[in-house]
Write a protein that holds these residues in place. Structure first.
Motif, short mmCIF file in Angstrom:
data_model
loop_
_atom_site.label_atom_id
_atom_site.label_comp_id
_atom_site.label_asym_id
_atom_site.label_seq_id
_atom_site.Cartn_x
_atom_site.Cartn_y
_atom_site.Cartn_z
N GLN A 112 3.78 26.76 4.14
CA GLN A 112 4.11 25.66 3.24
C GLN A 112 5.58 25.26 3.34
OE1 GLN A 112 2.88 26.87 -0.67
NE2 GLN A 112 0.70 26.86 -0.17
N GLY A 116 6.87 21.65 4.46
CA GLY A 116 7.78 20.90 3.59
C GLY A 116 9.03 20.47 4.32
N LEU A 119 8.22 17.58 6.54
CA LEU A 119 8.10 16.33 5.79
C LEU A 119 9.48 15.79 5.45
CD1 LEU A 119 6.51 14.22 4.19
CD2 LEU A 119 6.52 15.80 2.25
N LEU A 265 11.77 11.44 -3.19
CA LEU A 265 10.47 11.92 -2.72
C LEU A 265 9.87 12.91 -3.70
CD1 LEU A 265 8.27 12.26 -0.56
CD2 LEU A 265 9.73 13.98 0.54
N LEU A 266 10.70 13.85 -4.19
CA LEU A 266 10.20 14.84 -5.14
C LEU A 266 9.78 14.19 -6.45
CD1 LEU A 266 12.70 17.77 -4.52
CD2 LEU A 266 10.28 17.66 -3.88
N GLU A 267 10.51 13.20 -6.90
CA GLU A 267 10.12 12.49 -8.13
C GLU A 267 8.77 11.81 -7.94
OE1 GLU A 267 13.10 9.79 -9.41
OE2 GLU A 267 14.36 11.34 -10.31
N GLN A 268 8.56 11.19 -6.79
CA GLN A 268 7.28 10.53 -6.52
C GLN A 268 6.14 11.55 -6.51
OE1 GLN A 268 7.84 8.49 -2.82
NE2 GLN A 268 9.39 7.09 -3.65
N LEU A 269 6.36 12.69 -5.84
CA LEU A 269 5.30 13.69 -5.74
C LEU A 269 4.99 14.30 -7.10
CD1 LEU A 269 6.39 15.46 -2.42
CD2 LEU A 269 4.56 13.78 -2.73
N ARG A 270 6.03 14.59 -7.89
CA ARG A 270 5.80 15.16 -9.21
C ARG A 270 5.13 14.15 -10.14
NH1 ARG A 270 8.32 19.71 -11.43
NH2 ARG A 270 9.19 21.10 -9.85
N LYS A 272 2.88 12.06 -9.31
CA LYS A 272 1.46 11.92 -8.97
C LYS A 272 0.68 13.22 -9.12
CE LYS A 272 2.36 10.30 -4.85
NZ LYS A 272 2.18 9.74 -3.49
N ALA A 273 1.40 14.34 -9.28
CA ALA A 273 0.72 15.64 -9.31
C ALA A 273 0.59 16.16 -10.74
CB ALA A 273 1.51 16.65 -8.46
#
Length: 302
Positions: A112, A116, A119, A265-270, A272-273
């Motif tokens: 992972q 990461g 990415l 990027l982390l804000e977008q992923l958090r 949506k998750a």
């Protein structure tokens, strides 16, 4: 008449050798990177120069964009370490350690992290370019206010009466540089005429800054008490601090753009998750507006 003996076994031997050679050719591994070089074989695995260089980068022995000469002592040392890793891993697999639950979890965590990092690299490579760096540099120049730099000289004495005597000698027309060489106890500057070069007032001792702040060019000020004794100062010049060049500012700008892009990027992923923290941690501290320290700063694309 007896029929001639056939050469069956020699023919079979040739056929086997040819088939074996063809099989070896078909199993020849392709280089994982352009112009890569095979540097060793461990059991049936080929080690490439890129494998060794990647390990050297991971250990911090070279920079991400630095080359690593395959003939160097460093390369050979890291190659030996990679070979040892391969042998240890192979032995662990032979003993079945890779099937343990703890091993599977650790391997998955490593997988992972690698994914990461890949990415992040792909996102950063797409976001950081010379144009982006130059645009931010010009914006910072527009917003920046140049600080004033002061060039001054120093004569340092052990006591105030000695400093008063220096003031008197200078008042009679003696050269500051000559008096510094003769009377200053500051060994770092006395033989350069007490010259301390240019500095902004926020980086000099507070007593010096207070004395120099309103002093015009050519003025002698003091005595000023400081931790090392008593100082007599002369203002040589004042100028607006020159901004850094684009090349000087580039590493810091690239680091900022990297952090900002990863933060987004982390804000977008958090966003949506579904993330639920299942432990009580008191009042959580706000997340910093930067990625983990493990995220490497990358250079702008050419």
């Amino acid at each position: 008449m007896r029929p001639p003996k056939t050469r069956l076994f020699p023919l079979l031997f040739v056929a086997v050798v040819m088939l074996s050679a063809c099989g070896q050719g078909s199993r020849r591994e392709a280089a994982p990177e352009p112009d890569d070089t095979a540097v060793a074989r461990v059991q049936d695995q080929t080690l490439w120069a890129s494998d060794v260089r990647r390990e050297a980068v991971a250990q911090g022995l070279i920079g991400e964009d630095e080359p690593l000469d395959v003939t160097s002592d460093l390369f050979r040392r890291v190659l030996d370490e990679v070979i040892d890793q391969k042998l240890l891993a192979a032995e662990a697999e032979r003993r079945g350690l890779d099937n343990a639950a703890l091993a599977q979890r650790r391997l998955e965590a490593t997988r992972q992290r690698i994914l990461g990092d890949m990415l992040v690299e792909s996102v950063v490579d797409g976001a950081i370019s010379d144009t982006a760096v130059e645009t931010l540099y010009r914006e910072q120049l527009r917003l920046a206010r140049g600080s004033e730099e002061v060039r001054f000289r120093l004569i340092l004495t052990a006591t105030k009466p000695e400093a008063d005597a220096v003031i008197g000698i200078l008042g009679q027309g003696a050269l500051f540089e000559a008096v510094a060489a003769e009377r200053s106890i500051d060994e770092a500057t006395r033989f350069s005429g007490g010259d301390l070069g240019y500095a902004t007032l926020d980086v000099v001792p507070e007593a010096f800054a207070n004395a120099l702040r309103d002093a015009p060019t050519g003025a002698t000020v003091g005595p000023v008490q400081t931790t090392g004794g008593w100082a007599v100062l002369r203002v040589e010049d004042r100028r607006t601090e020159a901004p850094p060049t684009l090349e000087q500012a580039r590493p810091q700008i690239v680091r900022y753009l990297t952090y900002e892009r990863v933060r987004q990027l982390l804000e977008q992923l958090r966003g949506k998750a579904d993330v639920d923290v299942l432990i009580e941690t008191g009042n959580p501290e706000p997340r910093p507006n930067r990625p983990s320290a493990s995220v490497p700063a990358r250079k702008a694309a050419a």
